[in-house]
Design an enzyme around this catalytic site. Structure first.
Site, PDB file in Angstrom:
ATOM      1  N   GLU A  96       1.267  -7.222   6.569  1.00 58.10           N
ATOM      2  CA  GLU A  96       0.317  -6.297   7.217  1.00 58.10           C
ATOM      3  C   GLU A  96       0.240  -6.481   8.733  1.00 58.10           C
ATOM      4  OE1 GLU A  96      -1.389  -6.739   3.014  1.00 58.10           O
ATOM      5  OE2 GLU A  96      -0.303  -7.974   4.445  1.00 58.10           O
ATOM      6  N   ALA A 139       0.844  -1.198   0.000  1.00 60.60           N
ATOM      7  CA  ALA A 139       0.000   0.000   0.000  1.00 60.60           C
ATOM      8  C   ALA A 139       0.877   1.246   0.000  1.00 60.60           C
ATOM      9  CB  ALA A 139      -0.892  -0.010   1.230  1.00 60.60           C
ATOM     10  N   GLY A 175      -0.552  -5.498  -0.294  1.00 67.94           N
ATOM     11  CA  GLY A 175      -1.474  -5.240  -1.405  1.00 67.94           C
ATOM     12  C   GLY A 175      -0.900  -5.701  -2.730  1.00 67.94           C
ATOM     13  N   GLU A 191      -1.714  -9.219  -3.027  1.00 72.00           N
ATOM     14  CA  GLU A 191      -3.160  -9.341  -3.268  1.00 72.00           C
ATOM     15  C   GLU A 191      -3.499  -9.054  -4.737  1.00 72.00           C
ATOM     16  OE1 GLU A 191      -5.528  -8.497   0.769  1.00 72.00           O
ATOM     17  OE2 GLU A 191      -4.166  -6.883   0.272  1.00 72.00           O
TER      18      GLU A 191
END
Length: 685
Positions: free
Chosen positions: A124, A62, A101, A104
């Site tokens: 995370e 992120a 992210g 992901e």
């Protein structure tokens, strides 16, 4: 200009992110990815898509600059879902790191190709949250529940080769990644149905047949996860992946994510993430200061510290000359280093070849003159000022011009040591924490005359040997040990007044510390800093040292220890405490847990405020980095200064005033703490 661009290679659409330095998934990147997938779906001439990144890495997570700000659509879950819903096969081309992210996004793609050096993971949990864009639901579907649990709750990345063996990566490729990814996309463009990770559940079957896997995992990691909220939330999210259809599991993941995001632990851990990065910045130095080159290191002393310090350099390929005064001590020290390396190799974290490479870079010697060609010389001998001064006087004659001379001292005055040389500008303190080859913290002690380039070099060297370095000023105990002293003083005083070692330690462990003050003293050695005169008994610690109760190494300290080093309360210690009470005319009273917190932890905050006031630390967050990495302060509380801010400085001041009388005449409230409390300010932002 958008950081996302597209180009065609035949009927493959290549989507490229160029968002230096780490292709963070900021708003513009997310928006660009959505548009690119829409473009691919709308164009009949496009048969497949490749998502790749410029620079050193795939999406590394992120955008941290967006932390704490209101989210702006499209949110990452929407982007990942949109990629997975694409009607053309999408291939992720992974190099560098695919983290958080970034992983992901790769999980939303239908296929993943990677170079062997790539790393993939979900860190995370280290920021007090969990993967919130379907990561906890998709990952176990590809790697299996056991590995999925380990990855999302531990946060450590895995290498591409392991990812390939697990089925997370479909193909490993060498050479031109874009070329290979396009070729792979051409191979799979006509395969139907397109393999969507959210639709798979073959690897969930084993956990469905054995629902006990989750409690077994909790039990196996109970000690590691103690006090942290995020690991338990990740386990619950993976449980939902197994027990519920994908759509419901994702909703549970989102609920858990939002719960963590609004909690105090996520704030503390995210604060600490930035604090660690800030610590490497030195205020007030000329911007063009260049570090000196460190090609060879000298270490004086082959004991526990000298050996551990040497290993840091050998492990990264820097040759070390290690000096001792006696052959037996030299052989013992180098033997322990080899044994430590071999133990690491036995755990699979090093190869036999790497052990030999590291040891091959070591030159053991009995002659201090052999340090003449070293660029950095670190003295790691007994904590005695006269001994250190004698060594630095010799080093001044032996070391070449421009060599940096460092003392691994925990408490002593670096300026006094530097004054014994004709080059105080080349001298500083490098306080490694024990065991030096394991502990991440390094206090870099800036002397009054330390040259800017010496300081910059020390910080660069710390990074090279994978340490987290914090700059400290010259004062007794620097940052960490200086704050430890009032804690230990009050802990001992509490024993006199009616507490037991077990009670004081229990309060600290419940707070989140790995151990309490007395457990720590026993582990480190009760005799550290003792005056070595068994006839001089001024306090409880002196009394223990005088009868050889030096801690775990002697099988007895504040606690008694069995052959497996398990502690139990000691009647001998209880008798010593009672004798001291009688001598001081103290009647024991009931001590509350709250009083223990106020007198041992609030006093640390107070000392931290004095350190800031005197300019011995650059910033409050540096103090927090020292305590999390050097002393096991729980990361979910962000460090002592952040914790004080969270508790409220007014509460801290009131607690200290409540205890002031009991803490004795030597205790004074830090003016900075009082003024900040009165103004409603904080130490940290």
């Amino acid at each position: 200009m958008s950081p996302i661009s597209t180009k065609r290679h035949g009927d493959v659409l290549i989507v490229t992110s160029n968002n230096p330095p780490v292709n963070a998934l900021g708003h513009a990147v997310r928006e660009g990815l959505m548009k690119a997938i829409d473009e691919a779906d709308a164009d009949d001439a496009v048969k497949a898509v490749v998502i790749r990144c410029e620079g050193n890495t795939f999406f590394a997570g992120a955008d941290i600059t967006e932390f704490g700000k209101p989210p702006v659509a499209p949110w990452l879950p929407m982007v990942v879902d949109r990629i997975e819903a694409c009607t053309k096969p999408v291939v992720a081309a992974i190099h560098g790191t695919a983290l958080g992210g970034g992983l992901e996004v790769a999980l939303g793609c239908h296929y993943r190709v990677a170079v062997p050096s790539a790393k993939l993971g979900t860190p995370e949990v280290k920021l007090g949250i969990l993967p919130g864009a379907g990561g906890t639901q998709r990952l176990p579907r590809l790697v299996g529940v056991a590995k999925g649990l380990e990855m999302v709750s531990g946060g450590n990345p895995i290498g591409a080769k392991e990812a390939h063996a697990l089925g997370l990566v479909d193909r490993l490729v060498e050479g031109d990644l874009e070329q290979h990814a396009v070729a792979f996309a051409e191979e799979v463009r006509d395969i139907r149905p397109i393999p969507r990770t959210s639709e798979r559940d073959d690897k969930l079957a084993e956990a469905r047949a054995n629902p006990g896997i989750f409690d077994e995992f909790r039990k196996a990691n109970a000690r590691k996860f103690r006090g942290f909220e995020a690991p338990e939330a990740t386990i619950k999210a993976v449980e939902a992946a197994v027990a519920k259809p994908y759509a419901e599991g994702v909703m549970e993941e989102r609920r858990l994510f939002m719960e963590l995001m609004s909690g105090t632990q996520a704030r503390a851990q995210q604060y600490f993430f930035f604090a660690e990065r800030k610590a490497s910045k030195i205020e007030g130095l000329p911007e063009d200061t260049k570090p000196r080159e460190i090609r060879k290191v000298g270490v004086i002393g082959a004991g526990t510290m000298g050996g551990g310090i040497s290993m840091n350099f050998l492990s990264v390929g820097i040759p070390v000359t290690i000096v001792e005064t006696a052959q037996e001590a030299l052989d013992r020290g180098t033997g322990i280093m080899r044994k430590n390396y071999e133990a690491t190799a036995a755990k699979g974290r090093m190869t036999g070849e790497q052990v030999e490479q590291a040891m091959g870079l070591l030159t053991p010697t009995l002659k201090i003159d052999d340090l003449a060609d070293c660029d950095l010389i670190i003295e790691a001998v007994f904590e005695n000022m006269d001994v250190k001064k004698e060594i630095f006087t010799k080093l001044d004659k032996v070391a070449k011009p421009g060599a940096i001379l460092a003392s691994n001292t925990s408490y002593l005055n670096v300026n006094e040591i530097a004054a014994t040389t004709s080059r105080p500008e080349d001298v500083l303190g490098l306080h490694f924490f024990s065991p030096a080859n394991v502990m991440k913290l390094l206090e870099v002690v800036r002397g009054a005359k330390t040259a800017p380039d010496v300081l910059v070099t020390a910080m660069a060297v710390a990074k090279k040997i994978r340490k987290v370095a914090v700059v400290a000023g010259v004062c007794h105990g620097f940052i960490g040990n200086r704050m430890l002293m009032p804690r230990q003083t009050q802990a001992l005083q509490l024993l006199l007044e009616g507490a037991t070692p077990e009670q004081v330690d229990k309060v600290h462990v419940a707070f989140g510390m790995p151990m309490g003050p007395f457990q720590m003293a026993d582990l480190a050695g009760v005799d550290i800093g003792w005056h070595r005169d068994p006839t001089r008994i001024d306090n409880i610690r002196d009394a223990l040292c005088a009868i050889d109760r030096w801690g775990q190494k002697k099988g007895a300290g504040f606690y008694d220890y069995d052959e497996k080093r398990r502690p139990s309360p000691s009647p001998v210690v209880q008798k010593i405490i009672e004798d001291f009470r009688a001598k001081a005319g103290v009647t024991p009273r009931e001590i509350s847990d709250e009083e223990i917190v106020e007198r041992t932890l609030y006093t640390m905050v107070n000392e931290g405020a004095k350190i800031l006031e005197e300019g011995m630390a650059q910033r409050a967050s540096d103090i927090d980095v020292v305590w999390v990495y050097g002393y096991g302060w729980p990361a979910f509380r962000g460090g002592p200064m952040f914790w004080a801010d969270s508790e409220g400085l007014t509460k801290i001041v009131e607690g200290l005033k409540r205890q002031q009388e009991r803490m004795g005449t030597t205790f004074t409230l830090a003016p900075l703490l009082v003024s900040k409390a009165e103004a409603g300010e904080k130490f940290t932002r």
